[in-house]
Design a protein around this motif. Structure first.
Motif, short mmCIF file in Angstrom:
data_model
loop_
_atom_site.label_atom_id
_atom_site.label_comp_id
_atom_site.label_asym_id
_atom_site.label_seq_id
_atom_site.Cartn_x
_atom_site.Cartn_y
_atom_site.Cartn_z
N ILE A 174 0.80 -1.23 -0.19
CA ILE A 174 -0.05 -0.09 -0.15
C ILE A 174 0.88 1.13 -0.10
O ILE A 174 2.15 1.19 0.52
N THR A 175 0.51 2.49 -0.46
CA THR A 175 1.22 3.63 -0.24
C THR A 175 0.42 4.60 0.53
O THR A 175 -0.95 4.61 0.41
N VAL A 176 1.00 4.87 1.91
CA VAL A 176 0.21 5.83 2.63
C VAL A 176 0.95 7.10 2.51
O VAL A 176 2.05 7.55 2.24
N GLU A 177 -0.07 8.19 2.65
CA GLU A 177 0.56 9.43 2.82
C GLU A 177 0.09 10.37 4.10
O GLU A 177 -1.01 10.27 4.76
N GLY A 178 1.18 10.81 4.67
CA GLY A 178 0.83 11.60 6.01
C GLY A 178 1.89 12.75 6.17
O GLY A 178 2.09 13.11 5.05
N ASP A 179 1.83 13.07 7.46
CA ASP A 179 2.67 14.64 7.31
C ASP A 179 4.22 14.39 6.99
O ASP A 179 4.84 15.13 6.42
N GLY A 180 4.72 13.05 6.91
CA GLY A 180 6.24 12.78 6.51
C GLY A 180 6.15 12.50 5.13
O GLY A 180 7.13 12.20 4.67
N GLY A 181 4.98 12.73 4.18
CA GLY A 181 5.24 12.67 2.89
C GLY A 181 4.46 10.95 2.49
O GLY A 181 3.84 10.52 3.40
N SER A 182 4.84 10.51 1.30
CA SER A 182 4.18 9.13 1.20
C SER A 182 5.29 8.12 1.00
O SER A 182 6.63 8.21 0.98
N LYS A 183 4.77 6.88 1.74
CA LYS A 183 5.77 5.74 1.66
C LYS A 183 4.89 4.64 1.20
O LYS A 183 3.89 4.43 1.44
N LYS A 184 5.77 3.45 0.77
CA LYS A 184 5.06 2.28 0.50
C LYS A 184 5.27 1.42 1.58
O LYS A 184 6.48 1.32 2.10
N LEU A 185 4.44 0.43 1.90
CA LEU A 185 4.38 -0.40 2.93
C LEU A 185 4.14 -1.91 2.45
O LEU A 185 3.19 -1.83 1.82
N LYS A 186 4.90 -2.88 2.78
CA LYS A 186 4.64 -4.17 2.46
C LYS A 186 3.99 -5.08 3.78
O LYS A 186 4.18 -4.77 5.00
N PRO A 187 3.45 -6.21 3.63
CA PRO A 187 3.18 -7.05 4.41
C PRO A 187 3.93 -7.28 5.64
O PRO A 187 3.75 -7.42 6.79
N ARG A 188 5.18 -7.34 5.29
CA ARG A 188 6.40 -7.68 6.30
C ARG A 188 6.72 -6.30 7.13
O ARG A 188 7.15 -6.51 8.22
N ASP A 189 6.26 -5.18 6.69
CA ASP A 189 6.21 -3.96 7.38
C ASP A 189 5.00 -3.52 8.36
O ASP A 189 5.48 -2.97 9.51
N ILE A 190 3.98 -4.01 7.99
CA ILE A 190 2.98 -3.71 9.03
C ILE A 190 2.08 -5.03 9.34
O ILE A 190 1.80 -6.15 8.33
N ARG A 191 1.04 -5.08 10.23
CA ARG A 191 0.23 -5.99 10.72
C ARG A 191 -1.14 -6.03 10.00
O ARG A 191 -1.68 -7.09 9.63
N ALA A 192 -1.62 -4.80 9.86
CA ALA A 192 -2.95 -4.58 9.15
C ALA A 192 -3.05 -3.11 8.93
O ALA A 192 -2.12 -2.30 9.20
N PHE A 193 -4.09 -2.84 7.83
CA PHE A 193 -4.31 -1.52 7.60
C PHE A 193 -5.95 -1.35 7.33
O PHE A 193 -6.56 -2.41 7.02
N VAL A 194 -6.56 -0.45 7.82
CA VAL A 194 -7.83 -0.08 7.51
C VAL A 194 -8.20 1.30 6.76
O VAL A 194 -7.58 2.18 7.03
N PHE A 195 -9.07 1.16 5.95
CA PHE A 195 -9.55 2.55 5.26
C PHE A 195 -10.97 2.42 4.89
O PHE A 195 -11.69 1.41 4.78
N VAL A 196 -11.66 3.52 4.66
CA VAL A 196 -13.01 3.62 4.41
C VAL A 196 -13.08 4.21 2.85
O VAL A 196 -12.57 5.15 2.57
N ASP A 197 -13.93 3.49 2.02
CA ASP A 197 -14.22 3.95 0.88
C ASP A 197 -15.73 4.13 0.70
O ASP A 197 -16.39 3.33 0.74
N VAL A 198 -16.21 5.54 0.34
CA VAL A 198 -17.32 5.75 0.42
C VAL A 198 -18.18 5.25 1.61
O VAL A 198 -18.03 5.94 2.73
N ASP A 199 -19.03 4.20 1.69
CA ASP A 199 -19.60 3.64 2.94
C ASP A 199 -19.25 2.38 3.27
O ASP A 199 -19.68 1.89 4.25
N THR A 200 -17.95 1.89 2.90
CA THR A 200 -17.56 0.58 3.20
C THR A 200 -16.15 0.68 3.88
O THR A 200 -15.49 1.43 3.33
#
Length: 177
Positions: free
Chosen positions: A56-82
């Protein structure tokens, strides 16, 4: 000349567009970082979930970075109503799986280009259901809930496509851990 302009305009309409979705990710240490998660739409305007299986590509205060499954345990996002939650599974830190049902028996989907692979997890057993013998594999997972097992094997209530419903019924049955 008109033909060229029309051709270029129609080509622009076919491009896939990226959008930012509010969400967060959880590190292996359990820390939560809130960010925007970049998502891409396919030619029909639908979100391409298979893009999330490897990174995934995440964007925050520190800019954007690419994260792979070995880097994080989980991620959550909302798309419209899902709301979508993607996790790594034990023994497989190379892909993210969409968590559909979490419980004693859990149900996940692995999105690959052009296909969705169903996966069930019970304890430390990860069972891919896109192979021959799906009915038998599910029966082995729910065998400690006799009522559901008999409905599954001889009843007409469930079919092989009712995977999510079976998992919910098993968890409601109080299947063993």
């Amino acid at each position: 000349m008109r033909f060229t302009v029309l051709f270029l305009l129609s080509f622009l309409c076919l491009c896939a567009f990226g959008q930012r979705n509010g969400g967060y990710y959880v590190t292996h240490a359990g820390d939560t970082a809130y960010c925007d998660i970049r998502a891409y739409s396919n030619l029909r305007g639908k979100m391409e979930l298979s893009d999330f299986s490897r990174s995934i590509t995440v964007e925050g205060d520190g800019g954007s970075k690419k994260l792979k499954p070995r880097d994080i345990r989980a991620f959550v996002f909302v798309d419209v109503d899902t709301t979508y939650k993607f996790v790594t599974l034990p023994g497989d830190e190379s892909r993210f799986f969409h968590e559909v049902v979490k419980g004693n028996l859990s149900f996940y989907k692995l999105y690959v280009p052009g296909n969705t692979l169903p996966v069930m997890v019970k304890g430390d057993k990860v069972i891919y259901l896109n192979v021959i013998g799906t009915k038998k594999r599910i029966a082995e997972l729910i065998e400690d809930c006799q009522g559901l097992l008999s409905e599954w094997e001889v009843g007409e209530r469930y079919t092989v496509r009712d995977r999510e419903e079976i998992v919910r019924a098993y968890n409601a049955c109080g299947g063993l851990k």
